[in-house]
Scaffold this active site. Structure first.
Site, PDB file in Angstrom:
ATOM      1  N   GLU A  10      44.687  58.192  30.247  1.00  0.00           N
ATOM      2  CA  GLU A  10      43.453  58.198  29.857  1.00  0.00           C
ATOM      3  C   GLU A  10      43.194  56.430  29.239  1.00  0.00           C
ATOM      4  OE1 GLU A  10      39.543  59.716  28.214  1.00  0.00           O
ATOM      5  OE2 GLU A  10      40.336  61.102  28.747  1.00  0.00           O
ATOM      6  N   SER A  40      42.171  61.395  23.305  1.00  0.00           N
ATOM      7  CA  SER A  40      42.567  62.352  24.366  1.00  0.00           C
ATOM      8  C   SER A  40      43.661  61.022  25.349  1.00  0.00           C
ATOM      9  CB  SER A  40      41.851  63.046  25.453  1.00  0.00           C
ATOM     10  OG  SER A  40      41.206  64.206  24.902  1.00  0.00           O
ATOM     11  N   ARG A  91      35.763  60.670  34.392  1.00  0.00           N
ATOM     12  CA  ARG A  91      36.396  59.488  33.787  1.00  0.00           C
ATOM     13  C   ARG A  91      36.488  58.024  34.744  1.00  0.00           C
ATOM     14  NH1 ARG A  91      34.940  62.863  31.122  1.00  0.00           N
ATOM     15  NH2 ARG A  91      35.724  64.186  28.897  1.00  0.00           N
TER      16      ARG A  91
END
Length: 342
Positions: free
Chosen positions: A334, A235, A156
């Site tokens: 995130e 998420s 990520r």
């Protein structure tokens, strides 16, 4: 002017921008960036708005909405303009019989955002198939082409995320695979179970794509304006990656519980943010205000229709602090935060 930003995000939250510019070509993108930089004006680049949390005060500068179009397939090589709708592009590669992106089906947002976050799901990441990223380099004042190795991809994360004010992605190039109508190897246990196969097996490409869409929809992760569980940024927390020492301290606090654990490189172990949230006592649907956890997935923080960004952040802090108190693990957001922080 005050340009509303909330309708341009999947959370439908955030105050207005001082100015909104929509660019339909790479040249218009570059011109808008140069104009903002020359004026010394804050700049926010906006794609699909699916990974963004904008503060209630809005943005005191120019918001550049990238709406470029371009899907060019040459054999197994694919070039996408940054403004292409990601889920549509994935569906087109599957229709063309090419593997490499099929497990990334249904992810909202634009193609240009995928290398920034190294978007991944169900055992697949864009870093596995990206060959090059074409971007405007604000430091050099020119467009540059970065090979995969120069993008510093990790979980990520990427060079673009590490230096968010330097690069504006214009185009993303991929190398896909012709597997004779079959998918990439199934790596994610949930997908393998759902499809009745063993991990590392291949399945029909279209079946893999359809199954991922079904799984995502069941978790409220496919956009549906009528379903408030999808009024989210996907998420909200990344899966924590722990050092050996951190993982030892974590497991010592578990007692009889057993947490998911996956190798994440030498001396590193990844565990599940969703598991941590659930076992810290935050169940699906947690919250009594206008922002709650999704009723379908504990990792999604949702706007039930009348929330403010501050409502959402209060919930995020409650969950983060609860997980830290229960397990000594720090959850990290995130989505990109604009004008706010946890």
């Amino acid at each position: 002017m005050d340009a509303p930003l909330a309708p341009l995000t999947t959370l439908r939250l955030g105050g207005p921008a001082r100015r909104l510019v929509t660019a339909g070509t790479d040249a218009e993108v570059v011109a808008a960036v140069r104009a903002a930089d020359a004026a010394g004006e804050p700049l926010l680049v906006l794609g699909g708005g699916s990974n963004l949390v904008i503060g209630d005060a809005g943005f005191p500068g120019t918001v550049l909405r990238i709406a470029t179009e371009g899907f060019a397939l040459d054999g197994t090589l694919l070039e996408l303009a940054a403004g292409e709708v990601w889920s549509d592009a994935v569906a087109r590669t599957v229709a063309a019989g090419l593997a490499g992106l099929e497990f990334l089906a249904g992810i909202p947002g634009s193609a240009g955002a995928t290398p920034v976050q190294n978007v991944g799901a169900y055992g697949q990441e864009v870093a596995e198939s990206i060959t090059e990223v074409v971007a405007y380099d604000r430091l050099l004042g020119e467009s540059v082409t970065l090979a995969n190795a120069d993008c510093a991809f990790s979980y990520r994360h990427s060079r673009f995320k590490a230096d968010p004010d330097r690069y504006v992605v214009l185009r993303v190039r991929f190398r896909l695979a012709d597997e004779g109508g079959l998918s990439s190897p199934v790596k994610y246990a949930e997908v393998a179970r759902a499809m009745g196969v063993e991990p590392e097996q291949r399945v029909k490409l279209g079946d893999a794509h359809a199954e991922v869409l079904r799984l995502r929809a069941g978790k409220g992760m496919v956009l549906d304006a009528a379903d408030h569980d999808t009024w989210s940024a996907g998420s909200f927390f990344t899966n924590p990656v722990l050092t050996d020492a951190q993982f030892a301290a974590f497991t010592a606090r578990l007692g009889d519980l057993r947490a998911p654990a996956y190798p994440a490189g030498e001396g590193l172990t990844k565990t599940s943010a969703a598991w941590l949230i659930d076992n810290a006592g935050f169940r699906k649907g947690h919250g009594s205000g206008p922002a709650t956890l999704s009723t379908k997935h504990t990792l999604a923080l949702t706007n039930r229709g009348s929330a403010t960004t501050e409502d959402l952040l209060a919930l995020a802090r409650e969950v983060r602090d609860g997980v830290r108190a229960a397990f000594g693990v720090e959850l990290v957001n995130e989505p990109v935060m604009v004008g706010v922080s946890l």
